[in-house]
Design an enzyme around this catalytic site. Sequence first.
Site, short mmCIF file in Angstrom:
data_model
loop_
_atom_site.label_atom_id
_atom_site.label_comp_id
_atom_site.label_asym_id
_atom_site.label_seq_id
_atom_site.Cartn_x
_atom_site.Cartn_y
_atom_site.Cartn_z
N SER A 59 37.96 42.41 13.49
CA SER A 59 39.32 41.07 12.57
C SER A 59 40.19 41.27 13.69
CB SER A 59 39.33 41.43 11.39
OG SER A 59 39.33 40.19 10.92
N HIS A 79 54.85 40.82 11.50
CA HIS A 79 55.85 39.86 11.63
C HIS A 79 56.96 41.32 11.40
CE1 HIS A 79 53.07 36.43 11.52
NE2 HIS A 79 52.39 38.24 10.70
N CYS A 133 36.36 45.51 9.68
CA CYS A 133 35.09 45.75 9.71
C CYS A 133 34.31 46.97 10.46
CB CYS A 133 33.95 43.97 9.87
SG CYS A 133 34.29 43.44 11.38
#
Length: 124
Positions: free
Chosen positions: A70, A75, A90
């Site tokens: 994934s 930020h 995952c």
Amino acid sequence: MSVPAPRDAYGTHVLADLGGIAADMLRDPAALEAILLNAAKAAGATVLSAHFHHFGGEHGVTGVVLLAESHVTIHTWPEHRFAALDIFMCGKARAEDAVAQIARELKAEARNVRTCERGVVPPR
């Protein structure tokens, strides 16, 4: 309409707010990329690619590490000494380990971590 049966989670999604980080670190896309790449690998994930963007001057950075399992994103807001992480992994990859390593390497003084197992359908 039928509801799917409950199942094991497909993955773990972690949102982490990290505070008290040195502002210069939060402006350095190369350093942030190295930290996130190392954390993803240490968590057992397979890195596919990465892209980091510095908004210039005293502004922050947005970065993403794309994983076979994934993603890891960051930020930053240097003016607030703050970074927001979004990590979804995952399989056998360990999202919580990645968060812990990133927080250590950024020397975060404060952290708020929320974890959610993804893909679990609650019973009705």
